[in-house]
Design a protein around this motif. Structure first.
Motif, PDB file in Angstrom:
ATOM      1  N   PHE A  14       2.248   1.569  16.880  1.00  0.00           N
ATOM      2  CA  PHE A  14       1.342   1.982  15.810  1.00  0.00           C
ATOM      3  C   PHE A  14       1.742   3.368  15.313  1.00  0.00           C
ATOM      4  O   PHE A  14       2.144   4.220  16.101  1.00  0.00           O
ATOM      5  CB  PHE A  14      -0.110   2.031  16.309  1.00  0.00           C
ATOM      6  CG  PHE A  14      -0.728   0.668  16.483  1.00  0.00           C
ATOM      7  CD1 PHE A  14      -1.436   0.077  15.447  1.00  0.00           C
ATOM      8  CD2 PHE A  14      -0.596  -0.029  17.679  1.00  0.00           C
ATOM      9  CE1 PHE A  14      -2.012  -1.186  15.600  1.00  0.00           C
ATOM     10  CE2 PHE A  14      -1.168  -1.282  17.843  1.00  0.00           C
ATOM     11  CZ  PHE A  14      -1.879  -1.860  16.802  1.00  0.00           C
ATOM     12  N   ALA A  15       1.640   3.581  13.987  1.00  0.00           N
ATOM     13  CA  ALA A  15       1.912   4.895  13.411  1.00  0.00           C
ATOM     14  C   ALA A  15       0.763   5.270  12.476  1.00  0.00           C
ATOM     15  O   ALA A  15      -0.005   4.401  12.052  1.00  0.00           O
ATOM     16  CB  ALA A  15       3.240   4.869  12.650  1.00  0.00           C
ATOM     17  N   ALA A  16       0.653   6.559  12.153  1.00  0.00           N
ATOM     18  CA  ALA A  16      -0.456   7.044  11.322  1.00  0.00           C
ATOM     19  C   ALA A  16       0.054   7.440   9.942  1.00  0.00           C
ATOM     20  O   ALA A  16       1.221   7.799   9.772  1.00  0.00           O
ATOM     21  CB  ALA A  16      -1.117   8.240  11.996  1.00  0.00           C
ATOM     22  N   THR A  17      -0.825   7.354   8.946  1.00  0.00           N
ATOM     23  CA  THR A  17      -0.448   7.704   7.572  1.00  0.00           C
ATOM     24  C   THR A  17      -1.088   9.038   7.169  1.00  0.00           C
ATOM     25  O   THR A  17      -1.994   9.533   7.846  1.00  0.00           O
ATOM     26  CB  THR A  17      -0.910   6.646   6.570  1.00  0.00           C
ATOM     27  OG1 THR A  17      -2.335   6.736   6.450  1.00  0.00           O
ATOM     28  CG2 THR A  17      -0.519   5.252   7.017  1.00  0.00           C
ATOM     29  N   TRP A  18      -0.633   9.556   6.026  1.00  0.00           N
ATOM     30  CA  TRP A  18      -1.117  10.867   5.587  1.00  0.00           C
ATOM     31  C   TRP A  18      -2.619  10.896   5.316  1.00  0.00           C
ATOM     32  O   TRP A  18      -3.238  11.951   5.387  1.00  0.00           O
ATOM     33  CB  TRP A  18      -0.351  11.326   4.336  1.00  0.00           C
ATOM     34  CG  TRP A  18      -0.622  10.459   3.126  1.00  0.00           C
ATOM     35  CD1 TRP A  18       0.045   9.350   2.757  1.00  0.00           C
ATOM     36  CD2 TRP A  18      -1.653  10.637   2.151  1.00  0.00           C
ATOM     37  NE1 TRP A  18      -0.492   8.807   1.620  1.00  0.00           N
ATOM     38  CE2 TRP A  18      -1.537   9.578   1.227  1.00  0.00           C
ATOM     39  CE3 TRP A  18      -2.667  11.594   1.968  1.00  0.00           C
ATOM     40  CZ2 TRP A  18      -2.395   9.448   0.139  1.00  0.00           C
ATOM     41  CZ3 TRP A  18      -3.522  11.455   0.883  1.00  0.00           C
ATOM     42  CH2 TRP A  18      -3.375  10.392  -0.020  1.00  0.00           C
ATOM     43  N   VAL A  19      -3.229   9.734   5.000  1.00  0.00           N
ATOM     44  CA  VAL A  19      -4.668   9.777   4.680  1.00  0.00           C
ATOM     45  C   VAL A  19      -5.505  10.175   5.897  1.00  0.00           C
ATOM     46  O   VAL A  19      -6.665  10.557   5.753  1.00  0.00           O
ATOM     47  CB  VAL A  19      -5.191   8.428   4.115  1.00  0.00           C
ATOM     48  CG1 VAL A  19      -4.539   8.080   2.803  1.00  0.00           C
ATOM     49  CG2 VAL A  19      -5.010   7.305   5.122  1.00  0.00           C
ATOM     50  N   SER A  49       0.832  -1.206   0.000  1.00  0.00           N
ATOM     51  CA  SER A  49       0.000   0.000   0.000  1.00  0.00           C
ATOM     52  C   SER A  49       0.863   1.251   0.000  1.00  0.00           C
ATOM     53  O   SER A  49       0.541   2.247  -0.648  1.00  0.00           O
ATOM     54  CB  SER A  49      -0.896   0.047   1.233  1.00  0.00           C
ATOM     55  OG  SER A  49      -1.587  -1.137   1.370  1.00  0.00           O
ATOM     56  N   MET A  50       1.970   1.202   0.747  1.00  0.00           N
ATOM     57  CA  MET A  50       2.856   2.366   0.802  1.00  0.00           C
ATOM     58  C   MET A  50       3.491   2.596  -0.574  1.00  0.00           C
ATOM     59  O   MET A  50       3.647   3.736  -1.005  1.00  0.00           O
ATOM     60  CB  MET A  50       3.970   2.124   1.826  1.00  0.00           C
ATOM     61  CG  MET A  50       3.492   2.132   3.255  1.00  0.00           C
ATOM     62  SD  MET A  50       3.174   3.787   3.849  1.00  0.00           S
ATOM     63  CE  MET A  50       2.519   3.452   5.480  1.00  0.00           C
ATOM     64  N   ALA A  73       9.372   8.835   2.288  1.00  0.00           N
ATOM     65  CA  ALA A  73       8.564   8.906   1.072  1.00  0.00           C
ATOM     66  C   ALA A  73       7.320   9.773   1.259  1.00  0.00           C
ATOM     67  O   ALA A  73       6.506   9.902   0.353  1.00  0.00           O
ATOM     68  CB  ALA A  73       8.163   7.500   0.640  1.00  0.00           C
ATOM     69  N   GLY A  74       7.176  10.353   2.453  1.00  0.00           N
ATOM     70  CA  GLY A  74       6.049  11.259   2.696  1.00  0.00           C
ATOM     71  C   GLY A  74       4.726  10.556   2.905  1.00  0.00           C
ATOM     72  O   GLY A  74       3.666  11.146   2.697  1.00  0.00           O
ATOM     73  N   ARG A  75       4.777   9.309   3.340  1.00  0.00           N
ATOM     74  CA  ARG A  75       3.510   8.581   3.495  1.00  0.00           C
ATOM     75  C   ARG A  75       2.925   8.689   4.912  1.00  0.00           C
ATOM     76  O   ARG A  75       1.828   8.221   5.156  1.00  0.00           O
ATOM     77  CB  ARG A  75       3.716   7.095   3.199  1.00  0.00           C
ATOM     78  CG  ARG A  75       4.307   6.781   1.847  1.00  0.00           C
ATOM     79  CD  ARG A  75       3.284   6.935   0.745  1.00  0.00           C
ATOM     80  NE  ARG A  75       3.747   6.291  -0.468  1.00  0.00           N
ATOM     81  CZ  ARG A  75       4.397   6.927  -1.449  1.00  0.00           C
ATOM     82  NH1 ARG A  75       4.622   8.214  -1.357  1.00  0.00           N
ATOM     83  NH2 ARG A  75       4.792   6.266  -2.520  1.00  0.00           N
ATOM     84  N   LEU A  76       3.701   9.236   5.851  1.00  0.00           N
ATOM     85  CA  LEU A  76       3.243   9.222   7.245  1.00  0.00           C
ATOM     86  C   LEU A  76       2.764  10.588   7.710  1.00  0.00           C
ATOM     87  O   LEU A  76       3.027  11.614   7.081  1.00  0.00           O
ATOM     88  CB  LEU A  76       4.364   8.709   8.158  1.00  0.00           C
ATOM     89  CG  LEU A  76       4.905   7.320   7.852  1.00  0.00           C
ATOM     90  CD1 LEU A  76       5.866   6.875   8.934  1.00  0.00           C
ATOM     91  CD2 LEU A  76       3.776   6.308   7.703  1.00  0.00           C
ATOM     92  N   LEU A  77       2.049  10.571   8.825  1.00  0.00           N
ATOM     93  CA  LEU A  77       1.480  11.782   9.394  1.00  0.00           C
ATOM     94  C   LEU A  77       2.339  12.207  10.588  1.00  0.00           C
ATOM     95  O   LEU A  77       2.500  11.444  11.540  1.00  0.00           O
ATOM     96  CB  LEU A  77       0.039  11.478   9.845  1.00  0.00           C
ATOM     97  CG  LEU A  77      -0.795  12.644  10.356  1.00  0.00           C
ATOM     98  CD1 LEU A  77      -0.985  13.689   9.257  1.00  0.00           C
ATOM     99  CD2 LEU A  77      -2.149  12.136  10.837  1.00  0.00           C
TER     100      LEU A  77
END
Lengths: 304, 423
Positions: free
Chosen positions: B314-319, B84-85, B109-113
């Motif tokens: 746990f980590a959060a993504t940009w969405v 998905s990433m 890659a800028g995928r995380l929040l």
């Protein structure tokens, strides 16, 4: 020879052509989206350095050059070729032997036996691998426990999955059990198709069971056997599940396969370009073997 | 009659469409939907007790958030997140991760929040916070942190008159005595490859200190430099002496646990995630303890140098950028001492949480005394050389293996990915 006969020009059947095109379109679209496009993408990706994240960099054939320098890849390459060779040499004759015996000695055990032979083929490979581990595991495995019970220390000392010289054969034995069910059922269906009068004619001519098998049955199921060989070889080239689940490709590179290396390069090591290059190698190898075996078939057909 | 049938059908269809439309708009207006991908099922397994508590109590306490928790297993969770990433599609709002370099790759890659400010106020241990941060920014929380140490069968040691080793030499003496008495000195599970890393990390540390790995990682030294070779030779010597049993490569991690649980093996060098099982009377009837890995007198490593990694994180993504509030509430819930109390074995990262068992307390003590924490190498090195790392260590187990050669090959690979090392 009637080739010189002149046929009257018929007007083109446009409605028919449109109809055929419309009927074919969904299949072509499906093939294009799910087969040709991914194949083309894999070829393209195999020329890139790509981690999946960020930009792709064009590197030409570096991925391929690198693969053939890599000891793990070479080991995997040799393993799948060996696997393919032994599948054809061991599994197919074994399937034929069992299928012929089941057809020859037909009694009320035949059907249950056929079901039993096929059963292993129905099991998901995860279950097959679990059973395999259950059998081969040191100390707690079925073989180890039996050896302990009967005090066969030599057998107890054998490390079926941990010994680099044995692991390949342990998994191959399991695969033979798991995969030959299909071959047996498939060959039985074909042997049963042989007309009775041929069998009777052979008997009248004084052929014994071995001669009947060798000179009559075998030539008549040559085509199905070739299909089985192609399936075995292509299946071996793509081999992943049993070795991965049983030994993760180890110990060392003893049971690694192209499929396992592809998975690890792509999904674990973040090397999509290299994984794609392995995919291309598997694809080309499969193509070569399939075309070779089918063209052999065609040439023999022409000779006959 | 025919007309009546059609009318009825149309009425039913219209009614269905209306109900569906109402249901979706009502849901969309009042409830935020939070998609979380985790590893474990929220079921009755004691190892899943924490995650079950998280899922059930979060929904009860936050009726305005609709929590969708999906369990993907291992390595399912890692594979699915990776794909998905890479495609940047179908990302969850929050995903389970072990932090470190893998998470760092997603961050780059800028995928995380970025949640640095929002998570600032949540109390946590420095190591857990560092594991969930990358280049100065925090992307999530790690309610549990695992350290590697030595599980010792105390009952067996007592019956054989052995004492828990504090130096490598004592450890070898203990191993020899266990071997002579018919026991397997160490449980390992090398067939799964990764379990063999813990012992090697400690051996390298005890020979070369924290800087041995740090220097190699920063490319100030090679991966086949002296401490790595010495540790490998020692490891190989132990293998050849039979410390890991007659069939070390044939046994999986599950087999190793059984060897400890049934009292066949005397020691197990692994992560503290085994606390719950090793103190569960339903799993083992042996008395086990958790101790730091012994010291090498004259070596550079210290007893307070500890190997550790995120146990649950746990980590959060940009969405999830437009529902940051819900994300932060979930993160706080993960770190809530009441929720953490459901965990039967892992070491909590939240200060002040009472350890649920003696083993956890022992492991927490080792962790508390740690002066330096090195992340598990396979979480700290670039992801594209971690499988080769484990494969390299497994080569030490092959009869007649040349460990220098194996390490030199790994160094070659590391150079390709991380750049050449200074001579």
């Amino acid at each position: 020879m009637q080739a010189t006969q002149i046929r009257p020009r018929r007007p083109r059947d446009w409605r028919g052509i449109v109809f055929q095109a419309v009927m074919l379109l969904p299949a072509i679209a499906f093939l294009a989206i799910f087969m040709y496009y991914p194949i083309e993408e894999t070829f393209r990706l195999s020329l890139m350095r790509s981690t999946g994240l960020g930009d792709e960099v064009y590197v030409g054939f570096q991925n391929y050059a690198r693969l053939f320098r890599d000891a793990e890849f070479r080991a995997g390459f040799v393993n799948v070729l060996l696997w393919a060779f032994w599948s054809v040499v061991i599994q197919i004759p074994y399937s034929f032997f069992v299928a012929y015996a089941l057809c020859l000695y037909r009694n009320h055990f035949t059907r249950p036996l056929r079901a039993i032979f096929f059963l292993a083929n129905v099991l998901p490979s995860a279950i097959t691998a679990m059973l395999g581990q259950f059998v081969f595991a040191p100390r707690y495995g079925v073989i180890a426990t039996l050896a302990q019970r009967f005090k066969w220390t030599w057998l107890q000392r054998i490390d079926f999955l941990g010994d680099p010289d044995l692991a390949f054969w342990s998994i191959f034995a399991l695969a033979t059990w798991a995969y030959t069910g299909f071959g047996i059922v498939y060959l039985m269906a074909n042997i049963e198709q042989i007309p009775r009068d041929i069998e009777e004619a052979a008997k009248l001519d004084g052929a014994n069971r071995w001669q009947y098998a060798w000179h009559v049955v075998l030539p008549m199921v040559a085509y199905p056997i070739r299909i089985l060989a192609i399936l075995s070889i292509v299946g071996s080239l793509k081999l992943f599940d049993l070795p991965y689940l049983m030994t993760r490709g180890g110990p060392g590179y003893a049971t690694t396969t192209l499929g396992i290396i592809l998975y690890q390069q792509g999904f674990v090591n973040w090397q999509y370009g290299r994984a794609a290059a392995i995919g291309v190698v598997i694809f080309l190898l499969s193509l070569v073997f399939t075309v070779a075996l089918f063209s052999m078939q065609r040439r023999e057909g022409e000779l006959q | 009659m025919v007309q009546g049938k059609w009318t009825r059908l149309v009425v039913v269809l219209v009614a269905l469409v209306l109900v569906a439309a109402m249901a979706t708009t009502a849901g969309a207006q009042s409830r935020v939907r939070l998609t979380v991908w985790g590893r474990d099922l929220p079921d009755d397994d004691p190892a899943h007790a924490y995650i079950r508590e998280v899922v059930t109590t979060f929904q009860a306490k936050n009726p305005d958030i609709e929590l969708e928790y999906i369990a993907l297993g291992d390595p399912g969770i890692q594979d699915k997140v990776k794909v998905s990433m890479a495609t940047n599609t179908d990302l969850p709002d929050i995903f389970q991760t072990w932090g470190g370099s893998t998470m760092g790759g997603y961050a780059d890659a800028g995928r995380l929040l970025d949640l640095t400010e929002e998570l600032e106020s949540i109390p946590t241990s420095a190591a857990a916070k560092a594991a969930m941060s990358w280049k100065g920014k925090t992307y999530g929380v790690a309610p549990f942190f695992a350290i590697a140490g030595v599980y010792v069968n105390e009952g067996l040691f007592e019956s054989l008159g052995l004492t828990v080793p504090t130096t490598l030499q004592e450890m070898e003496e203990v191993a020899d005595k266990l071997l002579a008495a018919g026991y397997q000195p160490f449980a390992l599970g090398a067939r799964d490859k990764w379990p063999a890393l813990a012992t090697y990390m400690y051996l390298v540390n005890r020979y070369g200190g924290m800087e041995a790995f740090a220097d190699a990682q920063a490319r100030r030294a090679r991966f086949d430099s002296e401490p790595f070779v010495q540790a490998a030779l020692k490891y190989q010597e132990w293998v050849e002496k039979g410390y890991f049993g007659p069939t070390p490569l044939g046994e999986a991690y599950g087999d190793a646990q059984l060897l400890m649980a049934t009292g066949i093996a005397g020691m197990h060098v692994t992560g503290s995630w085994m606390n719950a099982q090793y103190s569960d009377p339903g799993f083992t009837d042996q008395t086990l303890g958790f101790y730091p890995f012994p010291l090498l007198p004259g070596g550079k490593g210290k007893i307070t140098d500890v190997m550790g990694q995120t146990d649950i994180g746990f980590a959060a993504t940009w969405v999830a950028a437009d529902k940051k509030d819900a994300v932060v509430r979930f993160m706080k819930h993960l770190m809530d001492p009441e929720v953490i109390a459901a965990e039967p074995g892992r070491i909590s990262s939240v200060p002040g949480v009472v350890a649920p068992s003696r083993l956890t307390q022992m492991a927490a003590d080792v962790f508390a005394q740690a002066e330096a924490v090195q992340f598990w190498w396979d979480q700290d090195l670039p992801p594209n050389i971690t499988t080769p790392l484990n494969d390299t260590i497994l080569k030490f187990f092959l009869p007649g293996a040349d460990v220098r050669q194996a390490l030199a090959e790994f160094e070659e690979l590391a150079e390709e990915v991380m750049g050449p090392a200074a001579r």
